[in-house]
Motif scaffolding. Sequence first.
Motif, mmCIF file in Angstrom:
data_model
loop_
_atom_site.group_PDB
_atom_site.id
_atom_site.type_symbol
_atom_site.label_atom_id
_atom_site.label_comp_id
_atom_site.label_asym_id
_atom_site.label_seq_id
_atom_site.Cartn_x
_atom_site.Cartn_y
_atom_site.Cartn_z
ATOM 1 N N VAL A 134 0.843 -1.203 0.000
ATOM 2 C CA VAL A 134 0.000 0.000 0.000
ATOM 3 C C VAL A 134 0.875 1.250 0.000
ATOM 4 C CG1 VAL A 134 -1.921 -1.119 1.192
ATOM 5 C CG2 VAL A 134 -0.188 0.068 2.509
ATOM 6 N N ASN A 135 0.273 2.296 -0.481
ATOM 7 C CA ASN A 135 0.971 3.577 -0.569
ATOM 8 C C ASN A 135 -0.084 4.669 -0.557
ATOM 9 O OD1 ASN A 135 3.058 5.420 -0.922
ATOM 10 N ND2 ASN A 135 2.968 5.290 -3.163
ATOM 11 N N SER A 136 0.376 5.883 -0.386
ATOM 12 C CA SER A 136 -0.539 6.997 -0.602
ATOM 13 C C SER A 136 0.106 7.941 -1.600
ATOM 14 C CB SER A 136 -0.821 7.755 0.687
ATOM 15 O OG SER A 136 -1.577 8.923 0.376
ATOM 16 N N VAL A 137 -0.617 8.276 -2.637
ATOM 17 C CA VAL A 137 -0.084 9.228 -3.612
ATOM 18 C C VAL A 137 -0.591 10.638 -3.311
ATOM 19 C CG1 VAL A 137 0.174 7.501 -5.402
ATOM 20 C CG2 VAL A 137 -1.945 8.810 -5.274
ATOM 21 N N GLY A 138 -1.346 10.755 -2.204
ATOM 22 C CA GLY A 138 -1.794 12.070 -1.800
ATOM 23 C C GLY A 138 -2.890 12.636 -2.693
ATOM 24 N N CYS A 139 -3.289 13.853 -2.363
ATOM 25 C CA CYS A 139 -4.282 14.514 -3.200
ATOM 26 C C CYS A 139 -3.563 15.137 -4.394
ATOM 27 C CB CYS A 139 -5.006 15.596 -2.405
ATOM 28 S SG CYS A 139 -3.869 16.832 -1.763
#
Length: 418
Positions: free
Chosen positions: A163-168
């Motif tokens: 999992v990762n977050s690419v942000g807004c």
Amino acid sequence: MNYRIPRGTFDIMPPDSAKWNYVKDVFRRVANSFGYDEITTPIFEMAELFERSSGETSDVVQKEMYRFTDLRGRVFALRPEGTAPVVRAYVENHLDKTAAHNKFYYMGPMFRYDRPQAGRYRQFYQYGIEFIGSNNPYYDAEVIALEQMFLKELGLKDFRLEVNSVGCAKCSQEYDEALKEFFRPNLDKLCGDCQNRFDSNPRRILDCKVPSCGDLRHGAPSQLDYLDDDCKDHFEKTRLYLDQMDVDYVINPSIVRGLDYYTNTAFEFIVDSLGAQNTIAGGGRYNGLIEQVGGRATPAVGFAGGFERLILALESQGIIFPEGLAPDIYVVAMGESGENYAMNLLTSMREACIYVEYNPDKRSFRSQMKAADQSKARYALIIGEEEIKLDKPMLKNLNDGSQENLTINQIIDRVKHS
RNA sequence: GUGGGUGUAGUUCAACGGCAGAACACCGGAUUGUGGUUCCGGGCGUUGCGGGUUCGAGUCCCGUCAUCCACCCCA
């Protein structure tokens, strides 16, 4: 003249079709248990739907879409992915005008003009989940948990969730800039592909397989350091929910999704043994897509998985699938009178939902028995002079060899309860 | 789109530039009342397709198509 199947496509035939149906059934069951309901959209849509949602510069749009014009010059495309059509249906049916959450699953063929490879086809089959209507990180975790439960239900082993977050949109843009700043001094040392990526999609440099590029990315900034407070909070809460739901995962800050519409959470389920095409499912949050397609701004999260890769993985792990159809009863009828007597029986048994097989081309007793054996039937039903006289066919258990003359009702009862 | 490997019977594979084969599978039979084991019989297949070299090509060369592997990309 010989006709051949188009390149990159395949037939699903017995006995494989049983595997496909089994996997689909399990997916339906798991999706239903989470409250997701089926949506089926057309196999083609206006090309523009995909061009705008996936991004004009994405590979999918630039070189992989099957585009065509109809007889009045309208430009359509065979769908390369499943999310945009679901969102189009959602908006077109005014579901964005209500406050309700919507939970959809879908299954069906997708089309991309790619070079075929192990686990990669031009017509391929995906299953997918879309949750539309909330930005609550609980739902990020819910769709991930659903996929994990599906894979576990099938008995798949050795898969990994990243999992990762690419942000807004804003964090993501700032990060891209930071990455460019980082690589700019060594731009000429990057491989050719990465030099192109520098402009089009700098994140892809992070998972380039060329060794020299690997060396150059030491100390590169991480997306996770460029998340604003809201995005950071969203990611942390998603992880907390995952932990609480017993979902195992690793964080991989270099996960990139190919389509433009992703925001915040991005994730992939990976099976290493599959080779180069080792992602069996991938997805994430797409908070900007509904508005972009013309609806009211609505947050959403979902994923899609590939049936081919999943089945490939299950097979390579030796996971047992249900066998193909095998008869309950194989009828062995001797002579014309035997056959006449048998016809009636076939109907009675089929009415009772018993799968009964009979082959009039086999004539000798021996070859009929042989065929009964090869059909993998549980029972042979033998009908000869004696049986007709008694009005009691002989039911022979082909596993243990025992046999008994029984009335039709007794036979039906016996077969249905064993 | 780029690079490499492979195309012979239904399948897995043999065949030095010299008559296209084997195993498995499949079908039939071994007295039309008992299957699996066994035995006997059953295969001319445009050697993916099209050219070329050669007295002669499954074999060598070129093209093409398909497939596999990798790049790329992604499910």
